[in-house]
Design an enzyme around this catalytic site. Structure first.
Site, PDB file in Angstrom:
ATOM      1  N   GLN A  10       0.827  -1.192   0.000  1.00  0.00           N
ATOM      2  CA  GLN A  10       0.000   0.000   0.000  1.00  0.00           C
ATOM      3  C   GLN A  10       0.870   1.254   0.000  1.00  0.00           C
ATOM      4  O   GLN A  10       1.899   1.316   0.665  1.00  0.00           O
ATOM      5  CB  GLN A  10      -0.881  -0.025   1.247  1.00  0.00           C
ATOM      6  CG  GLN A  10      -2.016   0.960   1.281  1.00  0.00           C
ATOM      7  CD  GLN A  10      -2.991   0.651   2.408  1.00  0.00           C
ATOM      8  OE1 GLN A  10      -3.021  -0.469   2.916  1.00  0.00           O
ATOM      9  NE2 GLN A  10      -3.779   1.620   2.795  1.00  0.00           N
ATOM     10  N   SER A  90       4.503  -6.477   2.642  1.00  0.00           N
ATOM     11  CA  SER A  90       3.205  -6.335   3.313  1.00  0.00           C
ATOM     12  C   SER A  90       2.090  -6.864   2.420  1.00  0.00           C
ATOM     13  O   SER A  90       2.065  -8.040   2.088  1.00  0.00           O
ATOM     14  CB  SER A  90       2.987  -4.872   3.712  1.00  0.00           C
ATOM     15  OG  SER A  90       1.816  -4.714   4.481  1.00  0.00           O
ATOM     16  N   LEU A  91       1.179  -6.000   1.983  1.00  0.00           N
ATOM     17  CA  LEU A  91       0.122  -6.408   1.063  1.00  0.00           C
ATOM     18  C   LEU A  91       0.691  -7.120  -0.160  1.00  0.00           C
ATOM     19  O   LEU A  91       0.090  -8.062  -0.694  1.00  0.00           O
ATOM     20  CB  LEU A  91      -0.672  -5.172   0.626  1.00  0.00           C
ATOM     21  CG  LEU A  91      -1.543  -5.330  -0.613  1.00  0.00           C
ATOM     22  CD1 LEU A  91      -2.751  -6.188  -0.303  1.00  0.00           C
ATOM     23  CD2 LEU A  91      -1.962  -3.977  -1.154  1.00  0.00           C
ATOM     24  N   ARG A 115      -9.142  -8.345   4.440  1.00  0.00           N
ATOM     25  CA  ARG A 115      -7.964  -8.000   5.234  1.00  0.00           C
ATOM     26  C   ARG A 115      -7.925  -6.503   5.497  1.00  0.00           C
ATOM     27  O   ARG A 115      -7.676  -6.058   6.627  1.00  0.00           O
ATOM     28  CB  ARG A 115      -6.700  -8.440   4.493  1.00  0.00           C
ATOM     29  CG  ARG A 115      -5.380  -8.022   5.142  1.00  0.00           C
ATOM     30  CD  ARG A 115      -4.214  -8.451   4.244  1.00  0.00           C
ATOM     31  NE  ARG A 115      -2.903  -8.190   4.837  1.00  0.00           N
ATOM     32  CZ  ARG A 115      -2.160  -7.119   4.609  1.00  0.00           C
ATOM     33  NH1 ARG A 115      -2.622  -6.155   3.823  1.00  0.00           N
ATOM     34  NH2 ARG A 115      -0.966  -6.995   5.161  1.00  0.00           N
ATOM     35  N   HIS A 202       0.741  -3.516  11.126  1.00  0.00           N
ATOM     36  CA  HIS A 202       1.850  -4.377  11.552  1.00  0.00           C
ATOM     37  C   HIS A 202       2.286  -4.129  12.994  1.00  0.00           C
ATOM     38  O   HIS A 202       3.447  -4.324  13.337  1.00  0.00           O
ATOM     39  CB  HIS A 202       3.032  -4.261  10.585  1.00  0.00           C
ATOM     40  CG  HIS A 202       2.687  -4.662   9.188  1.00  0.00           C
ATOM     41  ND1 HIS A 202       2.381  -5.961   8.860  1.00  0.00           N
ATOM     42  CD2 HIS A 202       2.545  -3.929   8.052  1.00  0.00           C
ATOM     43  CE1 HIS A 202       2.092  -6.013   7.564  1.00  0.00           C
ATOM     44  NE2 HIS A 202       2.177  -4.796   7.060  1.00  0.00           N
ATOM     45  N   GLN A 251       1.495 -11.975   9.974  1.00  0.00           N
ATOM     46  CA  GLN A 251       2.020 -10.810   9.252  1.00  0.00           C
ATOM     47  C   GLN A 251       1.190  -9.566   9.514  1.00  0.00           C
ATOM     48  O   GLN A 251       1.715  -8.458   9.564  1.00  0.00           O
ATOM     49  CB  GLN A 251       2.047 -11.105   7.739  1.00  0.00           C
ATOM     50  CG  GLN A 251       2.732 -10.024   6.914  1.00  0.00           C
ATOM     51  CD  GLN A 251       1.888  -9.542   5.756  1.00  0.00           C
ATOM     52  OE1 GLN A 251       0.752  -9.107   5.950  1.00  0.00           O
ATOM     53  NE2 GLN A 251       2.432  -9.612   4.553  1.00  0.00           N
TER      54      GLN A 251
END
Length: 313
Positions: A10, A90-91, A115, A202, A251
């Site tokens: 993102q 991440s994503l 999510r 996170h 995660q």
């Protein structure tokens, strides 16, 4: 030359980010499939925005997944080589999962939408935030967070993204993050900047999001990856679907260990990394982590042609 594909998270999104691929049939097919999977015209939002709507987490995450995978589809349609390993930030790890055949795009798009919703709803807007700490080593950033928690029981501030040497993002309760920034500056950080984000991604404040994600993943059939996939949470390669799902859950509320991910790719023999998706943020991070790895980004026909040429040399 050993090749790895990486996918951004993102923050790299932009209205019209696939406009240059408007005539590409492979990209059009991905967009059509994503629209059907989500039950709404995500492709129209990617093309036309508006920016404030595309910038909402619940829209940004599926849009980035689709845009990054569409760039990969263009590469594959052009006869580009397949990688020896994949990873995503991440994503972006979800795009890597689709690229490696672990999950179908039709399942990944609604999963990522869920999510995003779960992460946004875990912490009320304004309660938490994130900040980038620049010019300070990892141990000192962790120390600054610990100092910010002293005398404030119940408040959270933690390292959230280890992006590159001397570039760490922290996350947690807004007041705690602000105090940690002050301590980081006192410890020698060149900059400590609050980020314009809607949630403390996170961090352990996102544990409720992890529970929702675990429930969703229990209903999706995951497959072993076709190529090694280095995950964010452990910088490890998992092949069992249950362990892959567990890593995805963790995660959501654990640090992104991108420095370790890139070093793991190098340990696997990777000498060239191609980033698929808008921008070239990961190219910059990879270059800072290991200057011996060559990088390229694919986000339009010109960069696609350049990357294809570079991979044949």
């Amino acid at each position: 030359m050993s090749l790895a594909f990486v996918f951004p998270g993102q923050g790299s999104q932009a209205v019209g980010m696939l406009d240059a691929f408007a005539a590409n049939e492979a990209v059009a097919a991905v967009l059509k499939q994503a629209d059907a999977a989500l039950g709404e015209p995500l492709s129209r939002m990617i093309a036309n925005g508006p920016a404030e709507v595309l910038g909402l987490t619940v829209n940004t995450q599926p849009a980035m997944l689709v845009a990054s995978y569409a760039c990969l589809a263009a590469w594959r349609a052009a006869g580009g080589a397949e990688p020896s390993a994949v990873a995503g930030h991440s994503l972006g790890e979800y795009t890597a999962l689709v690229a490696a055949g672990v999950i179908d795009l039709a399942d990944a798009v609604p999963l990522v939408r869920l999510r995003a919703s779960a992460m946004q709803e875990a912490v009320a807007v304004g309660v938490g935030t994130m900040a980038a700490i620049l010019g300070l080593d990892d141990e000192s950033v962790i120390r600054a967070c610990a100092m910010a928690r002293e005398g404030h029981p119940g408040e959270v501030v933690e390292a959230a993204n280890f992006n590159a040497p001397s570039q760490v993002v922290i996350a947690g309760h807004t007041g705690a993050v602000e105090r940690a920034c002050q301590h980081a500056r006192a410890l020698g950080a060149k900059r400590a900047v609050l980020l314009a984000v809607s949630a403390p991604f996170h961090s352990s404040l996102l544990v409720p999001a992890g529970r929702r994600l675990a429930q969703a993943l229990s209903g999706i059939a995951l497959r072993p990856p076709r190529v090694p996939l280095v995950n964010n949470v452990d910088a490890a390669i998992e092949t069992q679907p249950a362990r892959i799902a567990d890593a995805l859950v963790r995660q959501s509320y654990s640090p992104v260990r991108w420095v370790e991910v890139v070093r793991k790719l190098r340990d696997l023999g990777v000498t060239r990394v191609i980033e698929f998706g808008p921008g070239k943020v990961l190219c910059g991070l990879v270059g800072r982590i290991d200057r011996d790895i060559s990088v390229a980004a694919v986000y339009d026909p010109a960069t696609l042609a350049a990357a294809l040429e570079g991979s044949t040399k």
